[in-house]
Design a protein around this motif. Structure first.
Motif, PDB file in Angstrom:
ATOM      1  N   ASN A  89      -3.493   4.599   1.140  1.00 52.45           N
ATOM      2  CA  ASN A  89      -3.805   4.298  -0.261  1.00 52.45           C
ATOM      3  C   ASN A  89      -3.855   5.570  -1.105  1.00 52.45           C
ATOM      4  OD1 ASN A  89      -4.114   1.400  -0.424  1.00 52.45           O
ATOM      5  ND2 ASN A  89      -5.865   1.678   0.935  1.00 52.45           N
ATOM      6  N   ALA A  90      -2.834   6.415  -0.945  1.00 49.37           N
ATOM      7  CA  ALA A  90      -2.797   7.710  -1.637  1.00 49.37           C
ATOM      8  C   ALA A  90      -2.748   7.551  -3.163  1.00 49.37           C
ATOM      9  CB  ALA A  90      -1.599   8.520  -1.157  1.00 49.37           C
ATOM     10  N   PHE A  91      -2.143   6.475  -3.611  1.00 50.95           N
ATOM     11  CA  PHE A  91      -2.121   6.150  -5.038  1.00 50.95           C
ATOM     12  C   PHE A  91      -1.881   4.655  -5.171  1.00 50.95           C
ATOM     13  CE2 PHE A  91       2.202   7.283  -3.885  1.00 50.95           C
ATOM     14  CZ  PHE A  91       2.973   6.339  -4.512  1.00 50.95           C
ATOM     15  N   TYR A  92      -2.122   4.162  -6.385  1.00 46.62           N
ATOM     16  CA  TYR A  92      -1.997   2.732  -6.649  1.00 46.62           C
ATOM     17  C   TYR A  92      -0.815   2.480  -7.578  1.00 46.62           C
ATOM     18  CZ  TYR A  92      -6.412   2.496  -4.311  1.00 46.62           C
ATOM     19  OH  TYR A  92      -7.384   2.601  -3.357  1.00 46.62           O
ATOM     20  N   PRO A  93      -0.181   1.322  -7.470  1.00 42.86           N
ATOM     21  CA  PRO A  93       1.043   1.054  -8.216  1.00 42.86           C
ATOM     22  C   PRO A  93       0.842   0.744  -9.697  1.00 42.86           C
ATOM     23  CG  PRO A  93       0.479  -0.845  -6.901  1.00 42.86           C
ATOM     24  CD  PRO A  93      -0.508   0.243  -6.549  1.00 42.86           C
ATOM     25  N   ILE A  94       0.308   1.696 -10.389  1.00 41.98           N
ATOM     26  CA  ILE A  94       0.187   1.590 -11.839  1.00 41.98           C
ATOM     27  C   ILE A  94       1.424   2.263 -12.401  1.00 41.98           C
ATOM     28  CG2 ILE A  94      -1.138   2.301 -13.864  1.00 41.98           C
ATOM     29  CD1 ILE A  94      -3.593   2.407 -11.932  1.00 41.98           C
ATOM     30  N   GLN A 101       0.849  -1.180   0.000  1.00 39.82           N
ATOM     31  CA  GLN A 101       0.000   0.000   0.000  1.00 39.82           C
ATOM     32  C   GLN A 101       0.888   1.236   0.000  1.00 39.82           C
ATOM     33  OE1 GLN A 101      -3.287  -0.152   2.808  1.00 39.82           O
ATOM     34  NE2 GLN A 101      -2.857   1.954   3.425  1.00 39.82           N
ATOM     35  N   PHE A 102       0.548   2.226  -0.822  1.00 36.49           N
ATOM     36  CA  PHE A 102       1.312   3.471  -0.899  1.00 36.49           C
ATOM     37  C   PHE A 102       0.558   4.569  -0.153  1.00 36.49           C
ATOM     38  CE2 PHE A 102       2.819   0.875  -4.325  1.00 36.49           C
ATOM     39  CZ  PHE A 102       4.179   1.121  -4.345  1.00 36.49           C
ATOM     40  N   ASP A 103       1.161   5.055   0.919  1.00 35.59           N
ATOM     41  CA  ASP A 103       0.551   6.059   1.783  1.00 35.59           C
ATOM     42  C   ASP A 103       1.388   7.334   1.780  1.00 35.59           C
ATOM     43  OD1 ASP A 103      -1.001   3.828   2.479  1.00 35.59           O
ATOM     44  OD2 ASP A 103      -0.047   3.569   4.422  1.00 35.59           O
ATOM     45  N   ILE A 104       0.754   8.439   2.155  1.00 37.75           N
ATOM     46  CA  ILE A 104       1.458   9.710   2.314  1.00 37.75           C
ATOM     47  C   ILE A 104       1.125  10.257   3.700  1.00 37.75           C
ATOM     48  CG2 ILE A 104       1.690  12.114   1.525  1.00 37.75           C
ATOM     49  CD1 ILE A 104       0.880  11.138  -1.280  1.00 37.75           C
ATOM     50  N   VAL A 105       2.149  10.782   4.368  1.00 40.13           N
ATOM     51  CA  VAL A 105       1.923  11.570   5.574  1.00 40.13           C
ATOM     52  C   VAL A 105       2.324  12.992   5.209  1.00 40.13           C
ATOM     53  CG1 VAL A 105       2.545  12.000   7.977  1.00 40.13           C
ATOM     54  CG2 VAL A 105       2.276   9.649   7.168  1.00 40.13           C
ATOM     55  N   SER A 106       1.358  13.882   5.287  1.00 38.99           N
ATOM     56  CA  SER A 106       1.514  15.286   4.905  1.00 38.99           C
ATOM     57  C   SER A 106       1.528  16.125   6.189  1.00 38.99           C
ATOM     58  CB  SER A 106       0.335  15.677   4.009  1.00 38.99           C
ATOM     59  OG  SER A 106       0.384  17.020   3.605  1.00 38.99           O
ATOM     60  N   ILE A 107       2.617  16.876   6.392  1.00 44.23           N
ATOM     61  CA  ILE A 107       2.762  17.634   7.638  1.00 44.23           C
ATOM     62  C   ILE A 107       2.956  19.107   7.321  1.00 44.23           C
ATOM     63  CG2 ILE A 107       4.102  17.928   9.760  1.00 44.23           C
ATOM     64  CD1 ILE A 107       4.983  14.980   9.438  1.00 44.23           C
TER      65      ILE A 107
END
Length: 121
Positions: free
Chosen positions: A114-119, A94-100
């Motif tokens: 699930n910020a984006f999918y591995p396409i 799973q691709f996640d982002i932590v935005s601070i």
């Protein structure tokens, strides 16, 4: 280390503590695959989380997560493929982002699972 580097390191530490609070376990921090880097690789019960951490001082014209553009996503996908292959991972990735956002001594953390999918892009 310059100011930007210190801000990024502090943001990664905040993100790590936040994600550990959600029950995730750190596998590795700042893992490199050639010239590509994964900020945090975390593990939950059911998934491997590739976490990109973006930290910005305010005021800023954009949100930190908006810095994860098409090229950055592509690099993360390629590095994650290397990590999974090298470590023989069998979990969902799973691709996640932590935005601070940082304003003086205060900060706002936003976790985007699930910020984006591995396409491949």
């Amino acid at each position: 280390m310059n100011e930007r580097g210190r801000l990024g390191r502090a943001g990664e530490q905040e993100a790590l503590e936040y994600l550990e609070g959600l029950g995730m376990r750190l596998m590795v921090r700042n893992w490199r695959w050639g010239r590509k880097e994964l900020d945090l690789v975390m593990e939950s019960e059911d998934a491997l989380h590739i976490v990109e951490v973006k930290t910005l001082n305010l005021p800023s014209p954009i949100e930190p997560w908006e810095q994860v553009d098409r090229k950055k996503r592509s690099n993360l996908i390629k590095a994650a493929a290397g990590f999974v292959s090298q470590r023989h991972i069998r979990k969902e990735v799973q691709f996640d982002i932590v935005s601070i956002k940082v304003f003086g001594d205060a900060q706002e953390i936003r976790y985007i699972p699930n910020a984006f999918y591995p396409i491949m892009i």
